[in-house]
Design a protein around this motif. Structure first.
Motif, mmCIF file in Angstrom:
data_model
loop_
_atom_site.group_PDB
_atom_site.id
_atom_site.type_symbol
_atom_site.label_atom_id
_atom_site.label_comp_id
_atom_site.label_asym_id
_atom_site.label_seq_id
_atom_site.Cartn_x
_atom_site.Cartn_y
_atom_site.Cartn_z
ATOM 1 N N ASN A 24 36.304 -43.382 -29.662
ATOM 2 C CA ASN A 24 35.702 -42.525 -30.685
ATOM 3 C C ASN A 24 36.745 -41.777 -31.490
ATOM 4 O O ASN A 24 36.421 -40.968 -32.331
ATOM 5 C CB ASN A 24 34.653 -41.576 -30.092
ATOM 6 N N ASN A 25 38.012 -42.055 -31.230
ATOM 7 C CA ASN A 25 39.104 -41.555 -32.054
ATOM 8 C C ASN A 25 39.541 -42.719 -32.948
ATOM 9 O O ASN A 25 40.386 -43.517 -32.571
ATOM 10 C CB ASN A 25 40.256 -41.054 -31.187
ATOM 11 N N PHE A 26 38.931 -42.796 -34.124
ATOM 12 C CA PHE A 26 39.117 -43.971 -34.974
ATOM 13 C C PHE A 26 40.500 -44.035 -35.616
ATOM 14 O O PHE A 26 40.900 -45.080 -36.106
ATOM 15 C CB PHE A 26 38.012 -44.026 -36.025
ATOM 16 N N GLU A 27 41.254 -42.940 -35.591
ATOM 17 C CA GLU A 27 42.619 -42.962 -36.117
ATOM 18 C C GLU A 27 43.516 -43.851 -35.275
ATOM 19 O O GLU A 27 44.522 -44.363 -35.753
ATOM 20 C CB GLU A 27 43.188 -41.548 -36.172
ATOM 21 N N ASN A 28 43.168 -44.036 -34.010
ATOM 22 C CA ASN A 28 43.974 -44.842 -33.095
ATOM 23 C C ASN A 28 43.377 -46.219 -32.834
ATOM 24 O O ASN A 28 43.784 -46.903 -31.907
ATOM 25 C CB ASN A 28 44.136 -44.112 -31.757
ATOM 26 N N PHE A 29 42.397 -46.630 -33.650
ATOM 27 C CA PHE A 29 41.715 -47.902 -33.424
ATOM 28 C C PHE A 29 42.668 -49.071 -33.619
ATOM 29 O O PHE A 29 43.381 -49.158 -34.611
ATOM 30 C CB PHE A 29 40.517 -48.036 -34.382
ATOM 31 N N VAL A 30 42.680 -49.962 -32.624
ATOM 32 C CA VAL A 30 43.484 -51.183 -32.677
ATOM 33 C C VAL A 30 42.543 -52.355 -32.457
ATOM 34 O O VAL A 30 41.693 -52.326 -31.566
ATOM 35 C CB VAL A 30 44.581 -51.172 -31.587
ATOM 36 N N LEU A 31 42.689 -53.379 -33.256
ATOM 37 C CA LEU A 31 41.815 -54.552 -33.193
ATOM 38 C C LEU A 31 42.410 -55.600 -32.253
ATOM 39 O O LEU A 31 43.557 -56.020 -32.415
ATOM 40 C CB LEU A 31 41.645 -55.129 -34.599
ATOM 41 N N TYR A 32 41.621 -55.992 -31.252
ATOM 42 C CA TYR A 32 42.010 -57.034 -30.303
ATOM 43 C C TYR A 32 41.061 -58.226 -30.466
ATOM 44 O O TYR A 32 40.030 -58.121 -31.113
ATOM 45 C CB TYR A 32 41.917 -56.518 -28.859
ATOM 46 N N ASN A 33 41.389 -59.322 -29.826
ATOM 47 C CA ASN A 33 40.529 -60.504 -29.851
ATOM 48 C C ASN A 33 39.499 -60.406 -28.736
ATOM 49 O O ASN A 33 39.510 -61.176 -27.782
ATOM 50 C CB ASN A 33 41.361 -61.782 -29.730
ATOM 51 N N SER A 34 38.628 -59.426 -28.859
ATOM 52 C CA SER A 34 37.572 -59.155 -27.881
ATOM 53 C C SER A 34 36.274 -58.898 -28.629
ATOM 54 O O SER A 34 36.294 -58.547 -29.797
ATOM 55 C CB SER A 34 37.909 -57.906 -27.062
ATOM 56 N N PRO A 35 35.154 -59.004 -27.958
ATOM 57 C CA PRO A 35 33.883 -58.629 -28.586
ATOM 58 C C PRO A 35 33.809 -57.116 -28.800
ATOM 59 O O PRO A 35 34.266 -56.344 -27.953
ATOM 60 C CB PRO A 35 32.827 -59.086 -27.570
ATOM 61 N N TYR A 36 33.230 -56.710 -29.926
ATOM 62 C CA TYR A 36 33.089 -55.294 -30.271
ATOM 63 C C TYR A 36 31.639 -54.970 -30.559
ATOM 64 O O TYR A 36 30.899 -55.799 -31.103
ATOM 65 C CB TYR A 36 33.905 -54.953 -31.522
ATOM 66 N N ILE A 37 31.259 -53.732 -30.233
ATOM 67 C CA ILE A 37 29.963 -53.195 -30.614
ATOM 68 C C ILE A 37 30.231 -51.887 -31.340
ATOM 69 O O ILE A 37 30.832 -50.965 -30.773
ATOM 70 C CB ILE A 37 29.057 -52.957 -29.388
ATOM 71 N N PHE A 38 29.834 -51.810 -32.604
ATOM 72 C CA PHE A 38 29.989 -50.613 -33.425
ATOM 73 C C PHE A 38 28.651 -49.889 -33.409
ATOM 74 O O PHE A 38 27.637 -50.452 -33.827
ATOM 75 C CB PHE A 38 30.378 -50.994 -34.855
ATOM 76 N N VAL A 39 28.646 -48.641 -32.917
ATOM 77 C CA VAL A 39 27.395 -47.906 -32.725
ATOM 78 C C VAL A 39 27.351 -46.702 -33.656
ATOM 79 O O VAL A 39 28.240 -45.841 -33.620
ATOM 80 C CB VAL A 39 27.253 -47.436 -31.260
ATOM 81 N N GLY A 40 26.342 -46.665 -34.486
ATOM 82 C CA GLY A 40 26.100 -45.553 -35.403
ATOM 83 C C GLY A 40 24.626 -45.527 -35.718
ATOM 84 O O GLY A 40 23.793 -45.782 -34.842
ATOM 85 N N SER A 41 24.272 -45.257 -36.979
ATOM 86 C CA SER A 41 22.871 -45.343 -37.393
ATOM 87 C C SER A 41 22.356 -46.763 -37.222
ATOM 88 O O SER A 41 21.180 -46.992 -36.994
ATOM 89 C CB SER A 41 22.714 -44.916 -38.855
ATOM 90 N N ASP A 42 23.262 -47.712 -37.370
ATOM 91 C CA ASP A 42 22.995 -49.123 -37.104
ATOM 92 C C ASP A 42 23.915 -49.550 -35.973
ATOM 93 O O ASP A 42 24.868 -48.848 -35.638
ATOM 94 C CB ASP A 42 23.281 -49.978 -38.340
ATOM 95 N N ILE A 43 23.650 -50.704 -35.415
ATOM 96 C CA ILE A 43 24.511 -51.270 -34.378
ATOM 97 C C ILE A 43 24.944 -52.651 -34.838
ATOM 98 O O ILE A 43 24.119 -53.465 -35.260
ATOM 99 C CB ILE A 43 23.779 -51.362 -33.025
ATOM 100 N N ALA A 44 26.257 -52.897 -34.774
ATOM 101 C CA ALA A 44 26.789 -54.212 -35.153
ATOM 102 C C ALA A 44 27.625 -54.744 -33.994
ATOM 103 O O ALA A 44 28.441 -54.022 -33.423
ATOM 104 C CB ALA A 44 27.642 -54.108 -36.406
ATOM 105 N N SER A 45 27.401 -55.987 -33.662
ATOM 106 C CA SER A 45 28.157 -56.652 -32.609
ATOM 107 C C SER A 45 28.885 -57.835 -33.230
ATOM 108 O O SER A 45 28.259 -58.664 -33.906
ATOM 109 C CB SER A 45 27.208 -57.117 -31.508
ATOM 110 N N ILE A 46 30.196 -57.897 -33.010
ATOM 111 C CA ILE A 46 30.985 -58.970 -33.612
ATOM 112 C C ILE A 46 32.239 -59.205 -32.769
ATOM 113 O O ILE A 46 32.793 -58.276 -32.188
ATOM 114 C CB ILE A 46 31.356 -58.630 -35.083
#
Length: 70
Positions: free
Chosen positions: A35-57
């Motif tokens: 939840n500290n998006f300043e330190n977000f690093v993208l890996y080759n793993s599944p992600y779930i983004f949770v907010g008003s909507d939910i996105a899985s990619i």
């Protein structure tokens, strides 16, 4: 915080009021929450983004993630 997820196929996904990003380990299926998006690093793993909507990619399909305040 809002996020635009740019997908490698040229499309994009918007998640408003992003609260947490969950990454699922491909090794042991454990879930890491970020939840500290300043330190977000993208890996080759599944992600779930949770907010008003939910996105899985899968991280392999993400070109970049743009975070912004609306």
């Amino acid at each position: 915080m809002d996020a635009i997820i740019k997908v490698k196929d040229g499309s994009s996904i918007t998640v408003k009021n992003l609260r947490v990003i969950k990454r699922i380990s491909t090794n042991d299926s454990s879930i890491t929450e970020e939840n500290n998006f300043e330190n977000f690093v993208l890996y080759n793993s599944p992600y779930i983004f949770v907010g008003s909507d939910i996105a899985s990619i899968d991280g392999n399909n993400i070109e970049y993630v743009f975070f912004y305040q609306d």
